[in-house]
Scaffold this motif. Structure first.
Motif, mmCIF file in Angstrom:
data_model
loop_
_atom_site.group_PDB
_atom_site.id
_atom_site.type_symbol
_atom_site.label_atom_id
_atom_site.label_comp_id
_atom_site.label_asym_id
_atom_site.label_seq_id
_atom_site.Cartn_x
_atom_site.Cartn_y
_atom_site.Cartn_z
ATOM 1 N N ASP A 119 8.318 4.185 40.195
ATOM 2 C CA ASP A 119 7.936 3.045 41.030
ATOM 3 C C ASP A 119 8.912 2.819 42.173
ATOM 4 O O ASP A 119 8.933 1.747 42.777
ATOM 5 C CB ASP A 119 7.830 1.782 40.185
ATOM 6 C CG ASP A 119 9.080 1.544 39.331
ATOM 7 O OD1 ASP A 119 10.043 2.338 39.456
ATOM 8 O OD2 ASP A 119 9.099 0.591 38.535
ATOM 9 N N GLU A 140 9.259 -4.479 50.770
ATOM 10 C CA GLU A 140 7.877 -3.983 50.755
ATOM 11 C C GLU A 140 7.701 -2.749 51.637
ATOM 12 O O GLU A 140 6.829 -1.915 51.383
ATOM 13 C CB GLU A 140 6.931 -5.099 51.216
ATOM 14 C CG GLU A 140 6.879 -6.303 50.292
ATOM 15 C CD GLU A 140 6.248 -5.962 48.952
ATOM 16 O OE1 GLU A 140 5.513 -4.953 48.883
ATOM 17 O OE2 GLU A 140 6.483 -6.701 47.976
ATOM 18 N N TRP A 162 7.634 0.820 50.119
ATOM 19 C CA TRP A 162 6.455 1.348 49.433
ATOM 20 C C TRP A 162 5.378 1.835 50.394
ATOM 21 O O TRP A 162 4.262 2.128 49.979
ATOM 22 C CB TRP A 162 5.876 0.265 48.516
ATOM 23 C CG TRP A 162 6.698 0.064 47.273
ATOM 24 C CD1 TRP A 162 7.656 0.868 46.797
ATOM 25 C CD2 TRP A 162 6.606 -1.038 46.371
ATOM 26 N NE1 TRP A 162 8.200 0.361 45.645
ATOM 27 C CE2 TRP A 162 7.570 -0.813 45.348
ATOM 28 C CE3 TRP A 162 5.820 -2.178 46.305
ATOM 29 C CZ2 TRP A 162 7.762 -1.690 44.297
ATOM 30 C CZ3 TRP A 162 6.006 -3.057 45.249
ATOM 31 C CH2 TRP A 162 6.964 -2.819 44.252
ATOM 32 N N ASP A 163 5.703 1.925 51.688
ATOM 33 C CA ASP A 163 4.726 2.422 52.663
ATOM 34 C C ASP A 163 4.343 3.857 52.327
ATOM 35 O O ASP A 163 5.205 4.713 52.054
ATOM 36 C CB ASP A 163 5.305 2.371 54.081
ATOM 37 C CG ASP A 163 5.401 0.951 54.606
ATOM 38 O OD1 ASP A 163 4.828 0.057 53.944
ATOM 39 O OD2 ASP A 163 6.054 0.737 55.638
ATOM 40 N N PRO A 197 -0.202 4.727 47.258
ATOM 41 C CA PRO A 197 -1.543 4.155 47.050
ATOM 42 C C PRO A 197 -1.448 2.686 46.678
ATOM 43 O O PRO A 197 -0.593 2.278 45.887
ATOM 44 C CB PRO A 197 -2.104 4.999 45.892
ATOM 45 C CG PRO A 197 -1.298 6.254 45.898
ATOM 46 C CD PRO A 197 0.061 5.880 46.386
ATOM 47 N N THR A 198 -2.366 1.926 47.272
ATOM 48 C CA THR A 198 -2.398 0.494 46.990
ATOM 49 C C THR A 198 -3.470 0.107 45.987
ATOM 50 O O THR A 198 -3.470 -1.028 45.496
ATOM 51 C CB THR A 198 -2.634 -0.295 48.288
ATOM 52 O OG1 THR A 198 -3.917 0.067 48.818
ATOM 53 C CG2 THR A 198 -1.544 0.012 49.309
ATOM 54 N N GLY A 199 -4.404 1.056 45.707
ATOM 55 C CA GLY A 199 -5.501 0.742 44.784
ATOM 56 C C GLY A 199 -6.677 0.082 45.452
ATOM 57 O O GLY A 199 -7.668 -0.262 44.792
ATOM 58 N N ALA A 200 -6.641 -0.070 46.794
ATOM 59 C CA ALA A 200 -7.742 -0.749 47.482
ATOM 60 C C ALA A 200 -8.999 0.102 47.534
ATOM 61 O O ALA A 200 -10.101 -0.418 47.675
ATOM 62 C CB ALA A 200 -7.309 -1.125 48.899
#
Length: 466
Positions: free
Chosen positions: A332, A391, A394-395, A398-401
Motif C-alpha cells: 500500500d 495523497e 498514490w497517483d 487503481p482507484t476502483g472507480a
C-alpha cells in the motif's frame, strides 16, 4: 510578650545547646525566628521553668502562621513530603503572604505527621555519604533523566520524562519535559539547554545510557560511544564524560536538581500539557537563581553569570541528530516506523523495497539507501497507530472507480418449491443452493450396510462380560 506554648516547647529544645556553649542567643534567635531578648528571657530567666500562661480570656495565643495554616494543610494534603522551603516560597510569591520561614518550618513539625496520619502515609528520608568536588566556571555540566510518570495521563499522554542539565560550578539548572527518551529527543534537549545557558560547557557527565554508550563493557574497559553522540559532541566541541560502572554519586548535582524541580515545580500542582510544564519551570528559574546555595554559599544567579561567561560559543548551525533505520515498503506504499505508517511515492518504489528512515524529533524523511535520494518527508506523528499519507504519493494506482457491478440483469436463482428447467443438469442442481435444499435424500438403517459388508454390528459389552 507572652510566648505561645508551642513556641515555648520548641525553645526548650535549645537549652542544652545554649548551656553547653554550642549555640549563642543570636544563633537560637535566628533559628527560631524570635527576638534575641525573648530568647534570653526564656533561656536565662525563671520564665523558662514553667510554660507561659494563656491569655486572659482563656483562649490559646494566636500565632501568625495560624492565618495560613489551612492553606499549608491543603498543600500537604496534595504532597505530604513538600519541603518547608517550597511552602514558604509559594506563600510569598503566589499568595503574597509575609511570614517568617522559621514559623512555617516549626508549624510543619506538628502539621506534617498529622496530615500524614490522615492520609495513611509514613514519610521517611534516606541519607547517604559521598565525596564532594568542585570545578572551575564553564568546565562541566551534568545530565540526567527524571521519570515523572503519569502526570499527564488525564489528557491522554501516558508517560512524561524530564531532561535535566546542571552547570557544576554554579548549579544553574535547565529542565524540559518530553514524552520520549529516544536519541533525537535526547540531543534536541541538549540544544535547548545550550541556548538556555548561552554556550557549551567543556565536558558533560553522563551515566551509561544507551543514547550515549553503544554497548556496555566490563569495568575498566574503554566505553564505546554511540556514533551520533560522538558526532554531536564534535559539532558542539565538548567532551562526553561517561561515569564508571556502579558510580551513581558521580553526578550528584544533577540528580539533586531532579528532586528540587520535582518538589518546587511539580509537587501539589496539576498540568494539562507539556508546554505548561515547561512554562512552570521557566517561571521558577528566577526564584532558583535568587537563592543562596547551601554548598558554595553564593547567590546562584551571581555565580551563574561567571559560569555562563566561561562557556564555549554556540556553532553557527545546529546539529540535527537523526535516528537511521531500514524498513520495507508495503504493497500500500506505506512504511512502518515507531508504530506509525508513512507514505512514499508509488512511482519511485516497489513492494518490499528497503528504504532508509531518518527520524528527528519533529520530522520523518524516507530515502533510497542506494542513491541516497529523498523519497518523502513527513511531520513526525504523535502517539501510536497514526497514518501520515500524502495523497499525491498514490497517483497512478487503481482507484476502483472502473469496477463493473450488476444492474439486476443477472438470472435470479429459482424460488423455493419451483422446479428446475428441463435443461438443468444434476451438477447445476447441486450448485443451486435453493434447489439443493429440496433434493430428496434416501434414508436407511445402518444394519443394511452391515449386511452388505458382512460385519457384525457394534454392541457395547454387557455387565457380565466386564
Amino acid at each position: 510578650m507572652v510566648l505561645d506554648p508551642h513556641r515555648w516547647l520548641e525553645l526548650r529544645r535549645f537549652r542544652p545547646l545554649f548551656e553547653s556553649g554550642a549555640m549563642s542567643l543570636r544563633d537560637i534567635a535566628k533559628e527560631t525566628g524570635l527576638n534575641r531578648r525573648t530568647v534570653s528571657k526564656y533561656l536565662q530567666g525563671g520564665a523558662s521553668a514553667a510554660p507561659p500562661q494563656r491569655t486572659v480570656d482563656g483562649q490559646r495565643y494566636r500565632r501568625v502562621v495560624d492565618e495560613v495554616a489551612p492553606l499549608i494543610d491543603a498543600m500537604l494534603r496534595a504532597e505530604v513530603l513538600l519541603k518547608a522551603s517550597v511552602i514558604h516560597e509559594r506563600l510569598v510569591h503566589e499568595y503574597a503572604v509575609s511570614i517568617n520561614y522559621q514559623r512555617v518550618k516549626i508549624y510543619l513539625q506538628e502539621a506534617r505527621p498529622r496530615i500524614a496520619e490522615e492520609l495513611g502515609i509514613s514519610p521517611g528520608e534516606l541519607a547517604g555519604l559521598h565525596r564532594r568536588f568542585e570545578v572551575v566556571p564553564g568546565a562541566q555540566a551534568q545530565v540526567d533523566w527524571g521519570d515523572e510518570g503519569k502526570i499527564l495521563a488525564h489528557v491522554g499522554i501516558p508517560k512524561v520524562y524530564s531532561f535535566h542539565m546542571t552547570l557544576s560550578y554554579s548549579r544553574d539548572p535547565f529542565c524540559c519535559f518530553t514524552t520520549s527518551q529516544d536519541l533525537a529527543t535526547f540531543f534536541d534537549c541538549h540544544r535547548q539547554a545550550f541556548v538556555h545557558f548561552g554556550g557549551v560547557p567543556m565536558s558533560i557527565v553522563y551515566d551509561r545510557t544507551k543514547t550515549v554508550v553503544r554497548r556496555h563493557v566490563a569495568p575498566g574497559e574503554a566505553v564505546p560511544l554511540h556514533p551520533e553522540a560522538v558526532a554531536f559532541a564534535g559539532h558542539y566541541d565538548f567532551d562526553p564524560d561517561v561515569l564508571a560502572a556502579y558510580r551513581p554519586t558521580g553526578k550528584g548535582r544533577v540528580e539533586r536538581q531532579v528532586l528540587i524541580v520535582r518538589d518546587h515545580v511539580l509537587a501539589g500542582r496539576a498540568f494539562s500539557s507539556v508546554e505548561e510544564l515547561n512554562a512552570a519551570f521557566a517561571a521558577w528559574v528566577p526564584l532558583r537563581r535568587a537563592k543562596v546555595h547551601g554548598t558554595h554559599g553564593e547567590v546562584i544567579g551571581h555565580r551563574a553569570a561567571r559560569d555562563h561567561a566561561a562557556l564555549r560559543p554556540l556553532p553557527e548551525t545546529p546539529y540535527v541528530v537523526a535516528q537511521r533505520h531500514l524498513r520495507h515498503v508495503g504493497k500500500d506504499c506505506l512504511v512502518a516506523f515507531d508504530a506509525n505508517l508513512y507514505s512514499v511515492p508509488a512511482r519511485k518504489v516497489r513492494p518490499r523495497q528497503l528504504v532508509e528512515v531518518r527520524a528527528t524529533k519533529s520530522q520523518i524523511t524516507l530515502h533510497d539507501p542506494v542513491g541516497q535520494t529523498l523519497l518523502a518527508a513527513h511531520a513526525r506523528a504523535v502517539g501510536r497507530g497514526a497514518r501520515v499519507v500524502d495523497e499525491m504519493h498514490w497517483d497512478g494506482l487503481p482507484t476502483g472507480a472502473g469496477r463493473r457491478v450488476t444492474t439486476g440483469d443477472a438470472v435470479a436463482p429459482p424460488r423455493r418449491n419451483q422446479p428446475l428447467g428441463p435443461d438443468a443438469g444434476p451438477l447445476q442442481a447441486l450448485l443451486n443452493r435453493a434447489a439443493a435444499a429440496h433434493i430428496e435424500v434416501g434414508r436407511r438403517p445402518l444394519s443394511v450396510y452391515d449386511e452388505l459388508t458382512g460385519t457384525r454390528p457394534f454392541a457395547s459389552p454387557s455387565k457380565d462380560a466386564r
